[in-house]
Write a protein that holds these residues in place. Structure first.
Motif, PDB file in Angstrom:
ATOM      1  N   ASP A 191       0.831  -1.209   0.000  1.00 37.97           N
ATOM      2  CA  ASP A 191       0.000   0.000   0.000  1.00 37.97           C
ATOM      3  C   ASP A 191       0.864   1.257   0.000  1.00 37.97           C
ATOM      4  O   ASP A 191       0.592   2.215  -0.738  1.00 37.97           O
ATOM      5  CB  ASP A 191      -0.918   0.009   1.213  1.00 37.97           C
ATOM      6  CG  ASP A 191      -2.064  -0.989   1.084  1.00 37.97           C
ATOM      7  OD1 ASP A 191      -2.158  -1.659   0.040  1.00 37.97           O
ATOM      8  OD2 ASP A 191      -2.864  -1.102   2.040  1.00 37.97           O
ATOM      9  N   PHE A 195       1.165   3.895  -3.155  1.00 38.00           N
ATOM     10  CA  PHE A 195       0.828   5.299  -2.936  1.00 38.00           C
ATOM     11  C   PHE A 195       1.945   6.213  -3.431  1.00 38.00           C
ATOM     12  O   PHE A 195       1.696   7.193  -4.148  1.00 38.00           O
ATOM     13  CB  PHE A 195       0.559   5.550  -1.451  1.00 38.00           C
ATOM     14  CG  PHE A 195       0.516   6.997  -1.077  1.00 38.00           C
ATOM     15  CD1 PHE A 195      -0.597   7.770  -1.353  1.00 38.00           C
ATOM     16  CD2 PHE A 195       1.613   7.612  -0.457  1.00 38.00           C
ATOM     17  CE1 PHE A 195      -0.628   9.130  -1.023  1.00 38.00           C
ATOM     18  CE2 PHE A 195       1.594   8.947  -0.131  1.00 38.00           C
ATOM     19  CZ  PHE A 195       0.463   9.709  -0.412  1.00 38.00           C
ATOM     20  N   LYS A 198       2.186   6.271  -7.293  1.00 36.08           N
ATOM     21  CA  LYS A 198       1.144   7.096  -7.900  1.00 36.08           C
ATOM     22  C   LYS A 198       1.394   8.573  -7.650  1.00 36.08           C
ATOM     23  O   LYS A 198       1.163   9.416  -8.528  1.00 36.08           O
ATOM     24  CB  LYS A 198      -0.226   6.698  -7.353  1.00 36.08           C
ATOM     25  CG  LYS A 198      -0.727   5.351  -7.839  1.00 36.08           C
ATOM     26  CD  LYS A 198      -2.153   5.089  -7.377  1.00 36.08           C
ATOM     27  CE  LYS A 198      -3.118   6.066  -8.011  1.00 36.08           C
ATOM     28  NZ  LYS A 198      -4.538   5.794  -7.641  1.00 36.08           N
ATOM     29  N   LEU A 199       1.870   8.888  -6.459  1.00 37.98           N
ATOM     30  CA  LEU A 199       2.175  10.281  -6.119  1.00 37.98           C
ATOM     31  C   LEU A 199       3.195  10.872  -7.095  1.00 37.98           C
ATOM     32  O   LEU A 199       3.038  11.996  -7.585  1.00 37.98           O
ATOM     33  CB  LEU A 199       2.725  10.356  -4.691  1.00 37.98           C
ATOM     34  CG  LEU A 199       3.180  11.731  -4.188  1.00 37.98           C
ATOM     35  CD1 LEU A 199       1.990  12.674  -4.073  1.00 37.98           C
ATOM     36  CD2 LEU A 199       3.892  11.609  -2.847  1.00 37.98           C
ATOM     37  N   LEU A 274      -3.398  12.499   4.872  1.00 39.33           N
ATOM     38  CA  LEU A 274      -3.342  12.046   3.480  1.00 39.33           C
ATOM     39  C   LEU A 274      -4.503  12.602   2.660  1.00 39.33           C
ATOM     40  O   LEU A 274      -4.529  12.455   1.431  1.00 39.33           O
ATOM     41  CB  LEU A 274      -3.346  10.513   3.423  1.00 39.33           C
ATOM     42  CG  LEU A 274      -2.158   9.816   4.085  1.00 39.33           C
ATOM     43  CD1 LEU A 274      -2.340   8.301   4.030  1.00 39.33           C
ATOM     44  CD2 LEU A 274      -0.845  10.215   3.429  1.00 39.33           C
ATOM     45  N   ASN A 275      -5.460  13.244   3.329  1.00 32.74           N
ATOM     46  CA  ASN A 275      -6.577  13.868   2.612  1.00 32.74           C
ATOM     47  C   ASN A 275      -6.086  14.905   1.617  1.00 32.74           C
ATOM     48  O   ASN A 275      -6.745  15.145   0.598  1.00 32.74           O
ATOM     49  CB  ASN A 275      -7.550  14.525   3.596  1.00 32.74           C
ATOM     50  CG  ASN A 275      -8.292  13.510   4.446  1.00 32.74           C
ATOM     51  OD1 ASN A 275      -8.413  12.350   4.063  1.00 32.74           O
ATOM     52  ND2 ASN A 275      -8.785  13.936   5.599  1.00 32.74           N
ATOM     53  N   ASN A 278      -5.963  13.516  -1.594  1.00 36.41           N
ATOM     54  CA  ASN A 278      -7.222  12.861  -1.971  1.00 36.41           C
ATOM     55  C   ASN A 278      -7.100  11.341  -1.824  1.00 36.41           C
ATOM     56  O   ASN A 278      -7.550  10.574  -2.679  1.00 36.41           O
ATOM     57  CB  ASN A 278      -7.626  13.229  -3.403  1.00 36.41           C
ATOM     58  CG  ASN A 278      -7.946  14.696  -3.554  1.00 36.41           C
ATOM     59  OD1 ASN A 278      -8.624  15.280  -2.707  1.00 36.41           O
ATOM     60  ND2 ASN A 278      -7.443  15.308  -4.617  1.00 36.41           N
ATOM     61  N   TYR A 279      -6.484  10.935  -0.730  1.00 38.25           N
ATOM     62  CA  TYR A 279      -6.223   9.512  -0.505  1.00 38.25           C
ATOM     63  C   TYR A 279      -6.681   9.120   0.887  1.00 38.25           C
ATOM     64  O   TYR A 279      -6.430   9.833   1.860  1.00 38.25           O
ATOM     65  CB  TYR A 279      -4.725   9.229  -0.645  1.00 38.25           C
ATOM     66  CG  TYR A 279      -4.345   7.774  -0.494  1.00 38.25           C
ATOM     67  CD1 TYR A 279      -4.329   6.921  -1.595  1.00 38.25           C
ATOM     68  CD2 TYR A 279      -4.013   7.248   0.749  1.00 38.25           C
ATOM     69  CE1 TYR A 279      -3.993   5.582  -1.459  1.00 38.25           C
ATOM     70  CE2 TYR A 279      -3.665   5.904   0.891  1.00 38.25           C
ATOM     71  CZ  TYR A 279      -3.666   5.084  -0.218  1.00 38.25           C
ATOM     72  OH  TYR A 279      -3.324   3.756  -0.078  1.00 38.25           O
ATOM     73  N   LYS A 280      -7.364   7.981   0.970  1.00 41.69           N
ATOM     74  CA  LYS A 280      -7.744   7.417   2.268  1.00 41.69           C
ATOM     75  C   LYS A 280      -7.298   5.966   2.297  1.00 41.69           C
ATOM     76  O   LYS A 280      -7.634   5.187   1.400  1.00 41.69           O
ATOM     77  CB  LYS A 280      -9.249   7.509   2.498  1.00 41.69           C
ATOM     78  CG  LYS A 280      -9.691   6.920   3.844  1.00 41.69           C
ATOM     79  CD  LYS A 280     -11.165   7.136   4.098  1.00 41.69           C
ATOM     80  CE  LYS A 280     -11.637   6.440   5.372  1.00 41.69           C
ATOM     81  NZ  LYS A 280     -10.875   6.854   6.577  1.00 41.69           N
ATOM     82  N   ASN A 281      -6.544   5.604   3.317  1.00 49.65           N
ATOM     83  CA  ASN A 281      -6.014   4.255   3.400  1.00 49.65           C
ATOM     84  C   ASN A 281      -7.094   3.264   3.812  1.00 49.65           C
ATOM     85  O   ASN A 281      -8.080   3.626   4.461  1.00 49.65           O
ATOM     86  CB  ASN A 281      -4.858   4.207   4.402  1.00 49.65           C
ATOM     87  CG  ASN A 281      -3.661   3.466   3.849  1.00 49.65           C
ATOM     88  OD1 ASN A 281      -3.819   2.500   3.118  1.00 49.65           O
ATOM     89  ND2 ASN A 281      -2.470   3.922   4.193  1.00 49.65           N
TER      90      ASN A 281
END
Length: 299
Positions: A191, A195, A198-199, A274-275, A278-281
């Motif tokens: 994960d 992340f 993609k970042l 992480l918001n 625009n990401y939520k684990n």
């Protein structure tokens, strides 16, 4: 952009290489292990970065042998503190960005509830934690553009890790003892690396610079090492056709399982920061189930 991944033979570095081998990407990546590029050697780092026009360094290199840190203080601080200092100094001079992986061990673990937020002042109690915190300070003081991601209880992948160890021990033993009074937020290495990949792929250098700061990355939810071990055992009983061993997992206190240094007993990380991406684990249970099913398939 040209991206340098350090520590490519470690837990995170290996996952980066897996992604790069199967996923299309617009950037050029250089994955280097310690033998190929020593992050504690300024000249080597500087020459490599200049020659290859590196825009972003993702520092996955670290001295992670916690129990050996007290007897090898020099080694721990050299890699975890001085190495990041060199990387940050070099990338500042080339106007690039450093993405650095830090740890929940920068906190004391003296909380009794809730999560550690990014703005809380670190107070490490172990040699390892102190070396990681000093690395953070060096980066912040360097003047470079940086994104520091603190993570916790990292597991998964091909290298030795807690989940992989439990996966093996419950098959070979009638009883194992696992610490039940340390609380944290587990992080599936897949994960974290997905992340970061993609970042980098979805943002240019200027956008990465705008995100300058410290973040926390871990899967959602607080648990203990004991509960993780139980979860692994239950998953194997449910999904592994060839798993027949009846193993008793016995909870023990930290005092009953001595270590060479003090571990934070309560260090859950809040990942609400992480918001901004625009990401939520996902929940730790969902991530751990994926990891265990993968181990079952591969064995």
């Amino acid at each position: 952009m040209n991206i340098l991944i350090t520590g490519s033979e470690g837990q995170m570095g290996i996952e980066f290489k897996k992604i790069l081998n199967k996923a299309t990407h617009k950037n050029t990546y250089f994955c280097k292990g310690h033998k190929e590029l020593d992050i504690t050697d300024y000249s080597s780092v500087y020459n490599f970065v200049i020659e290859n026009k590196i825009d972003v360094i993702v520092n996955c290199a670290a001295y992670t042998n916690f129990d050996m840190c007290p007897s090898n203080i020099t080694g721990a601080f050299l890699v975890n503190s001085f190495g990041p200092k060199i990387l940050s100094d070099v990338i500042r001079n080339t106007d690039g960005v450093l993405i650095h992986i830090s740890s929940d061990y920068v906190f004391s673990g003296n909380k009794n509830s809730g999560y550690y937020e990014t703005y809380e002042v670190p107070k490490p109690i172990s040699v390892y934690g102190k070396s990681k915190f000093l690395g953070e300070k060096y980066i912040q003081e360097s003047g470079c553009d940086y994104l520091i991601f603190r993570t916790s209880w990292l597991y998964g992948g091909d290298r030795k890790n807690f989940v992989k160890t439990m996966f093996s021990l419950i098959e070979k033993n009638d009883e194992i003892k696992v610490v039940c009074d340390q609380h944290g937020t587990p992080t599936y290495v897949v994960d974290l690396v997905n992340f970061l990949f993609k970042l980098i792929e979805e943002n240019d250098l200027d956008v990465l610079k705008e995100k300058n700061g410290i973040y926390h990355f871990s899967n959602e939810g607080i648990t203990t090492w004991y509960d993780i071990a139980k979860f692994v055992y239950d998953l194997r009983k449910k999904h592994d056709t060839y798993f027949t061993n009846m193993c008793i997992i016995k909870p023990v206190s930290t005092d009953e399982y001595p270590s060479n240094d003090d571990r934070p007993k309560y260090s859950p990380l809040s990942s609400t920061c992480l918001n901004i991406f625009n990401y939520k684990n996902r929940k730790w249970e969902d991530a751990l189930e994926e990891c265990v099913l993968k181990y079952i398939k591969e064995k």
